[in-house]
Design a protein around this motif. Sequence first.
Motif, PDB file in Angstrom:
ATOM      1  N   GLU B 758      39.586 -30.267 -50.399  1.00 46.03           N
ATOM      2  CA  GLU B 758      39.439 -31.336 -51.388  1.00 46.03           C
ATOM      3  C   GLU B 758      39.780 -30.743 -52.743  1.00 46.03           C
ATOM      4  O   GLU B 758      39.116 -29.795 -53.194  1.00 46.03           O
ATOM      5  N   MET B 759      40.794 -31.243 -53.376  1.00 46.83           N
ATOM      6  CA  MET B 759      41.266 -30.680 -54.637  1.00 46.83           C
ATOM      7  C   MET B 759      40.737 -31.535 -55.802  1.00 46.83           C
ATOM      8  O   MET B 759      40.700 -32.759 -55.723  1.00 46.83           O
ATOM      9  N   THR B 760      40.352 -30.819 -56.881  1.00 48.34           N
ATOM     10  CA  THR B 760      39.879 -31.538 -58.075  1.00 48.34           C
ATOM     11  C   THR B 760      40.438 -30.849 -59.314  1.00 48.34           C
ATOM     12  O   THR B 760      40.935 -29.723 -59.239  1.00 48.34           O
ATOM     13  N   SER B 761      40.303 -31.531 -60.417  1.00 44.74           N
ATOM     14  CA  SER B 761      40.833 -30.958 -61.652  1.00 44.74           C
ATOM     15  C   SER B 761      39.777 -30.177 -62.422  1.00 44.74           C
ATOM     16  O   SER B 761      40.084 -29.457 -63.366  1.00 44.74           O
ATOM     17  N   THR B 762      38.522 -30.351 -62.054  1.00 44.11           N
ATOM     18  CA  THR B 762      37.467 -29.581 -62.706  1.00 44.11           C
ATOM     19  C   THR B 762      36.602 -28.967 -61.634  1.00 44.11           C
ATOM     20  O   THR B 762      36.444 -29.528 -60.543  1.00 44.11           O
ATOM     21  N   PHE B 763      36.068 -27.806 -61.984  1.00 47.22           N
ATOM     22  CA  PHE B 763      35.265 -27.136 -60.983  1.00 47.22           C
ATOM     23  C   PHE B 763      33.787 -27.425 -61.189  1.00 47.22           C
ATOM     24  O   PHE B 763      33.286 -27.348 -62.299  1.00 47.22           O
ATOM     25  N   SER B 764      33.110 -27.798 -60.146  1.00 52.43           N
ATOM     26  CA  SER B 764      31.649 -27.913 -60.220  1.00 52.43           C
ATOM     27  C   SER B 764      31.092 -27.207 -59.002  1.00 52.43           C
ATOM     28  O   SER B 764      31.530 -27.439 -57.876  1.00 52.43           O
TER      29      SER B 764
END
Lengths: 765, 765
Positions: B758-764
């Motif tokens: 699952e790719m996202t633009s911000t890391f959490s």
Amino acid sequence: MKNSILAACICLLCACHVETSEKENFTQYVNPFLGTSKMGHVFPGATAPFGMVQLSPQTNFERMFNEDGSYNPDTYKYCAGYQHQDSTIIGFAHTNFSGTGHSDLGDFLVMPTTGELVLDPILTSEHGKGFYSAFSHDSEAASPGYYQVNLDSYNIQAELTASDRVGYHKYTFPKSEEAHIILDMVYNVYHHENKNVWTFIRIENDSLVTGYRQTKGWARTKKVFFAMQFSKPFQSYGHKKYNEETYDGFYRRFNQTENFPEIAGKDIRAYFNFNTEEGESIEMKFALSSVSTDGALKNLNTEIPHWDFKKTRQETQAKWNVELSKINVTTLSLDDKKTFYSALYHTNLSPIIYEDVDGKYRGLDQNIHSSDGFTNYTIFSLWDTYRALHPLFNITQPERNNDMVKSMLAHHDQSVHDMLPIWSHYGNENWCMIGYHATSVIADAMAKNVGDFDHERALQASVNTANVRYFDGLGDYIDYQFVPDDKSHSSVSKTLEYAYNDWCIAQMAIQVGNDSLAEVFLKRSEYYYNVFDTGSGYMRPRLSSGEFREAFDPMDTHGQGFIEGNAWNYGLYVPQDIDKMIDLMGGNTRFTQHLDSLFTMEIDEKYIEKHEDITRDGIIGNYVHGNEPGHHIPYLYNWTGHPEKTQERVRMIMQTMYDPTVEGLCGNDDAGQMSAWYVLSALGFYSVTPGSSDYAIGSPLVKVALVTFPNGKTTKIVARNQNRDNIYVSSVTVNGRKIENNTLTHKELTGGGEIIFEMTSTFSK
Amino acid sequence: MKNSILAACICLLCACHVETSEKENFTQYVNPFLGTSKMGHVFPGATAPFGMVQLSPQTNFERMFNEDGSYNPDTYKYCAGYQHQDSTIIGFAHTNFSGTGHSDLGDFLVMPTTGELVLDPILTSEHGKGFYSAFSHDSEAASPGYYQVNLDSYNIQAELTASDRVGYHKYTFPKSEEAHIILDMVYNVYHHENKNVWTFIRIENDSLVTGYRQTKGWARTKKVFFAMQFSKPFQSYGHKKYNEETYDGFYRRFNQTENFPEIAGKDIRAYFNFNTEEGESIEMKFALSSVSTDGALKNLNTEIPHWDFKKTRQETQAKWNVELSKINVTTLSLDDKKTFYSALYHTNLSPIIYEDVDGKYRGLDQNIHSSDGFTNYTIFSLWDTYRALHPLFNITQPERNNDMVKSMLAHHDQSVHDMLPIWSHYGNENWCMIGYHATSVIADAMAKNVGDFDHERALQASVNTANVRYFDGLGDYIDYQFVPDDKSHSSVSKTLEYAYNDWCIAQMAIQVGNDSLAEVFLKRSEYYYNVFDTGSGYMRPRLSSGEFREAFDPMDTHGQGFIEGNAWNYGLYVPQDIDKMIDLMGGNTRFTQHLDSLFTMEIDEKYIEKHEDITRDGIIGNYVHGNEPGHHIPYLYNWTGHPEKTQERVRMIMQTMYDPTVEGLCGNDDAGQMSAWYVLSALGFYSVTPGSSDYAIGSPLVKVALVTFPNGKTTKIVARNQNRDNIYVSSVTVNGRKIENNTLTHKELTGGGEIIFEMTSTFSK
């Protein structure tokens, strides 16, 4: 005189005598030092009959080229690595030629030393000393298959023996904490810096070393592999590279010079260190292969699986006795007997076995071949050996000669030229000398019904060889019906020898029933006509214009259309057509006079000094016994109605040109040809025309010779009333039947029974 | 954007997509010119996957040493013979390394020319011209298994293809009565005069030539044999020798330079002359063998028995498609796709097949061996390739990797050192770089259950290797439990790598149940402790006295105990014990800072210029992607609780250090290691610790990758919401199960099914 009486006695007890002879040790009569002085080019080392390993001392050697690049004429006498007058030994090399007129080999020089390690054989600017040792002939001894010497500089006793493919060293050391055995991979016979191509060494374990060396000497692409096993583990080892060219990888980051088991480079000397007790022997077996280190190991383990030096020595001595006992002679003197058996010994040193125990060998194409149904041989010095050595083999070694023919046919099949060997060794053709005399060897074997080689195939190989147009003036010979002197040097010699070789091919063609081919080659065999100048009465250089060359000196051996001979002697080379040659040259009387002059004329010194092969010793008038082109000449009187002159000359040559000393050869032994001349002549005949089954009668030197053939038949040759004065043969009978025309046939010789020469002191026709 | 939509569509039609992919021509995405400029050291020529023949143009070359003997630094960029910026070609050579950091090979340069015969490739004092030709990239084209170019100086179109062991040339000539094909046996990559040892050529007939060359380059004793067959008979031929050393026999009495079919010597160029019509093609097949010319002929006749260039080209292209289609990717852009498939292509160029069609090959001992039950490979650049190339092979080439392990075991058995290969090619060990990383390749295959090689035997070979005391400080390492810097250079690098290799051996021992051995090597695997200096916080050179060396510059890559790296980056090399290493270096926070600094610090120019392998292009701060020691570093954030930083760095490196152009490699491809890093990283993971079956999760670059395994299973890797900004991975699921610790196992990867990032633009977190 005592000897003579004894011989006569034995002569009366034939059956007994045979019995006895089988147990006799004939090796005692062989002097391996015979001819090791001056130009004999033979070696005294240890070898089995026709052995691949010929392990022999190398004495203080000379470089082929001086430091200024000039040729060093002293090199020439070191063709077999050893000169008897030398006082130092630099080691023992595993391959040597016997008697050749040019050289190569000297592979894998091994030297035991003690004290500070020195890795150069001779003095160098770097070292004040070489690893050579002084030695004395007092401590030196040699017999077939055995050699020993004391290395006085180190107090080491060295003993050598050999099986077919394995040299066996035994070094008895003094007490030393610095005992070394050096493996010099740089040394070559005819040493010069650039002969090595590559060397490769692996220390397989603490007592086994393998590797190979590739050289670009006379054999241009020669590779010999080895496996070297010590009886005692070495404590340490190392090597030095003698050139800066080797690339050792990008990172030379750990010591690869000492105790590092993988060594490769151009010029390398390796050493192995030991501690020795007083009188401790270190033995070393050194096997060769042309195929691979695997092959060498197989040879080593098959031939000498033990550490019993004496056993190998005895086995090889026994092999020699088998060979030497094939001709059991009684002679006028012990010296004659020694000369005879030493000559017979020298005829059993080459060609050599050239295959591993499993039959594999490296061929001309550098691929690995298997000998199928034969043993493969190499070292074919054919311009020399077709004359008497191979004819002698048809008597003493028919099985080996059959294999040699098969080896030559295999050579042909591997040759990119589709040619039989000219002068070949170690899977290479070196093109030395002229003609294609393998055809003579084949024709001679066919004429004498020797062997089971394929006659059709042998004929085809010969025809192929005779049609390689780019070879040495052969295209011109075919086109002009002679070799034009303006197109090719040695034009007359080539014409004469091609014509003889073509006659040999014609004989094969006749034998297999190929009439058209026989016709072609019989015609070619007459081309010798075309270089005969009726004006001068000589064979003479002829130009492509058809004219004979103006400038011509029949005494000169250089630049006169001949090679290693002159028009006076080499011009008598038409063995296939002697009667016609005599006609051409003016008939019997004139030809007899020519021969008489040949043997008696005074030769200007200027003609002799030019010839490096011969010294005054090998010359009688203008007859040169020290080289091959005239070896048939003493027998030519048989064709002029004066066999007594043949008998005189032949006896004279045997008595004056041969003896059992270190100076007992009057020229290069030439791979056994000089010795084969002696053996045949001493038996009373000679192969004037190999390719025919006839021998010309001479004058036997022996009193009795019992010749045993492989089929079990024996022929006893008896020279009745033999003594130093009774040099004339008044009659020859074969099993009681008198022979005509001074001609003995091979069938008569080998048929069993008795051949009796009646000897007298005066000749009556 | 269009591409992305299309990819998304395909993504919805999985079954279909597989169907389609099997028919897709993936070779269209490969750019063989990628990286051919500057320091990529790759070549654009024609080769089959892992083919022994790698037939490639050689552009205007530089000599390794200038005439004054000094090193010419320009040589280095010609490791693969070709530099894209060059404007002339000197011919096509049959062997080339792909991407290596040092070089060799370049065997058998072939060049077609017209007009007056010129036999030197470049200008010499003798000639006003070399035989080189001008060329333009406009006429140049290459695809897997095919290369073409117009040789403008001669108006010749050259086309090349190759099977595994045979190069296939097609030259389309203009009308000419002086058309030549030159066989240059002098040329070498890293040319210098003394590299050749021997060359041998036989003109078997008017269209077949055989021979070999022996060189003493990086492979010290290298021999390559050839068979060269022309589609049209040559009219005449000849050669020239480029050294005076060759001994041509005692009698150079007939022309052996022209139309004489046997040629041998050190440095030789041969030529073959033709008449050609306008547009006439002459084709030529050129087979290699390490065994013999017989072997080369067998390879030739088995692999390409016809004269159908197109057929061979298509067959080889089909082989490439088989390899490339194993990973069917959908990417964010066509450029990414090209970069990916070009990288995958570059991972299939070495090791190369090193045996004849009958399984025979020349081993380390120079004997001929037969591969029994495996295909033998050579060119093991192991210090590079154990990191990602062999791990990648366990995914894409498990069968070949199994054979490569068997090849390494055969190497061990032939090695006189009882060692596995360090850096080996063509039956030689060149000892390049440090460690014994064959153990890593073996342990990795064992951990991943790849292959059927004998685990006990592999363990024993590894143990043997790890105990060769004379090898590169290893004895000291064993004795001191670290490599003392006063005894061995690169002491820290060696200590770190030996320790890792020992851990690999321990893993093997555990796997075969040998607990005592495992204990020994686990203990050795901890020796890295012993070079860690708690004072400075760095891995640091230590002396045999036990003291750390005083002088120390952690930024310098030279003389500081490291090789091709410095303490800052190479000091992070403890792949077997990353957590402990982080503890040693101050814990997560401090280590994270160290990594942050590494990627961001400004490096003084003085540290960079010293390193010949890397240009500014391959460097990010003090992180050097252009060379191998740091390839795992971007992934280390996973161990510090900051996987997002790994994801950032990995994406950045993929996007900035790779592209599908001639400058698309930021350093030597190193036999495929640099490309393998890209392939694995683009799929979303990396082999940080080969020898374990774990992969560290990074950030995939692909949108979808369908990986097909030999057992027929397929795993689909999907990067959901993939785009240029969504570089963070919020979760990874394998068949719906979420994975922990950013670790994917080999079993999960190869088990079939679906892996979803699952790719996202911000890391959490």
